[in-house]
Structure formats: structure tokens, C-alpha cells
Design an enzyme around this catalytic site. Structure first.
Site, short mmCIF file in Angstrom:
data_model
loop_
_atom_site.label_atom_id
_atom_site.label_comp_id
_atom_site.label_asym_id
_atom_site.label_seq_id
_atom_site.Cartn_x
_atom_site.Cartn_y
_atom_site.Cartn_z
N ASN A 1 55.10 34.45 36.57
CA ASN A 1 55.41 35.66 35.82
C ASN A 1 55.50 36.83 36.79
OD1 ASN A 1 55.30 34.27 33.33
ND2 ASN A 1 53.07 34.52 33.25
N GLN B 1 53.56 39.51 33.75
CA GLN B 1 52.51 39.44 34.77
C GLN B 1 51.39 40.41 34.44
OE1 GLN B 1 53.86 40.13 38.81
NE2 GLN B 1 51.86 39.50 39.69
N HIS C 1 50.64 34.26 41.77
CA HIS C 1 50.07 32.98 41.35
C HIS C 1 51.11 32.14 40.66
CE1 HIS C 1 49.33 36.11 38.32
NE2 HIS C 1 49.55 35.17 37.39
P1 5GP Z 1 49.76 36.37 34.52
O1 5GP Z 1 49.71 36.91 33.12
O2 5GP Z 1 49.56 37.48 35.53
O3 5GP Z 1 50.97 35.53 34.81
O4 5GP Z 1 48.56 35.37 34.64
C1 5GP Z 1 47.25 35.77 34.85
C2 5GP Z 1 46.38 34.67 34.33
O5 5GP Z 1 45.10 34.87 34.84
C3 5GP Z 1 46.27 34.63 32.80
O6 5GP Z 1 46.74 33.38 32.32
C4 5GP Z 1 44.78 34.84 32.56
O7 5GP Z 1 44.28 34.04 31.51
C5 5GP Z 1 44.17 34.44 33.89
N1 5GP Z 1 42.92 35.13 34.21
C6 5GP Z 1 42.67 36.45 34.08
N2 5GP Z 1 41.43 36.72 34.51
C7 5GP Z 1 40.90 35.55 34.93
C8 5GP Z 1 39.61 35.19 35.48
O8 5GP Z 1 38.72 36.03 35.69
N3 5GP Z 1 39.42 33.89 35.78
C9 5GP Z 1 40.39 32.95 35.57
N4 5GP Z 1 40.08 31.69 35.89
N5 5GP Z 1 41.60 33.25 35.06
C10 5GP Z 1 41.85 34.54 34.75
#
Ligand code: 5GP
Ligand code: ZN
Length: 115
Positions: A88, A95, A101
């Protein structure tokens, strides 16, 4: 490393996390809000904010993250059935954490396009 970055803190061990995979360039751990039976985040050890912030300097690293995701899928036994990898990027891309990631999702069937 970025002082305030959540994922940099995970890399450094400041936020305890169990790594399901790690090597010299990346670590992987289960998403806190899993969207599939397996939902792993593969992240570089170095701070890169996003795909949008990546450049030729990250060319090898980006390939490395994808190959790591493929290896984790094989190790977890769902590579042949299939899986989804997602990056994302920025606001419209959904994101929320600005440390690059790769989401690796497996263990169920996915539809396309995603919402
Ligand atoms: P994005 O939305 O940026 O593509 O993905 C971020 C991801 O990080 C989300 O799926 C969210 O659930 C995960 N996430 C956010 N904070 C934490 C955390 O403290 N630990 C873990 N293991 N995942 C997290
Ligand atoms: Zn970071």
C-alpha cells in the site's frame, strides 16, 4: 532509522515482536490485525518510508523483500495454493505506517480487484 517510526522500533526490538522470518536485510512478523489465516508484514531493517520514497538505491532491497515473502509462503506451506502480496502506498493506496512493508496474505482465496 527513524526515531518515531513504529516499524523501526520493531526492528530494533524496542517493541517486542516475534519474527517469523529474518535475515540481514529484512524482518517479518504477524500483522496485529490479520486479514487472512497468515498475514505477515515483511519490512526492511533500514527505514524507507514508502514505495513512493524508494529510488534506484532500493532496487535490490525491493526485490529482496518480495523474494523473502515468497520464501515465507513456501515455509508456511501455502505457496502452491497461492497467496497475495500487497504494498500500500500513500493515502489513496491505504498506507497507514510509513515504513515500507510488503503484506503477505495466505491461507484463503482472495478476490481481485481488492476494495
Ligand atoms: P498499511 O496500512 O500501512 O499498508 O499496513 C500497516 C499494517 O501494520 C496494518 O495492517 C496494521 O494492522 C499493522 N500494524 C500497525 N501497528 C502494528 C503493530 O504495532 N504491530 C503489528 N504487528 N502490526 C501493526
Ligand atoms: Zn522506520
Amino acid at each position: 532509522m527513524s526515531q518515531d517510526c513504529l516499524f523501526c522500533k520493531i526492528v530494533k526490538g524496542e517493541i517486542p515482536s516475534e519474527f517469523v522470518y529474518q535475515d540481514e536485510h529484512c524482518v517479518a512478523f504477524t500483522d496485529i490485525n490479520p486479514q487472512a489465516p497468515t498475514h505477515v508484514l515483511v519490512i526492511p531493517r533500514t527505514h524507507v518510508a514508502s514505495l513512493d520514497e524508494s529510488s534506484n538505491n532500493e532496487k535490490a532491497l525491493l526485490g529482496h523483500l518480495l523474494l523473502a515473502a515468497a520464501e515465507i509462503a513456501r515455509q508456511n506451506g501455502f505457496a502452491k495454493n497461492g497467496y497475495r502480496t500487497v504494498i500500500n502506498t500513500n493515502d489513496d493506496g491505504g498506507q497507514t505506517v510509513f515504513h515500507l512493508h510488503v503484506h503477505l496474505l495466505g491461507g484463503r482465496k482472495f478476490i481481485f480487484p481488492p476494495g
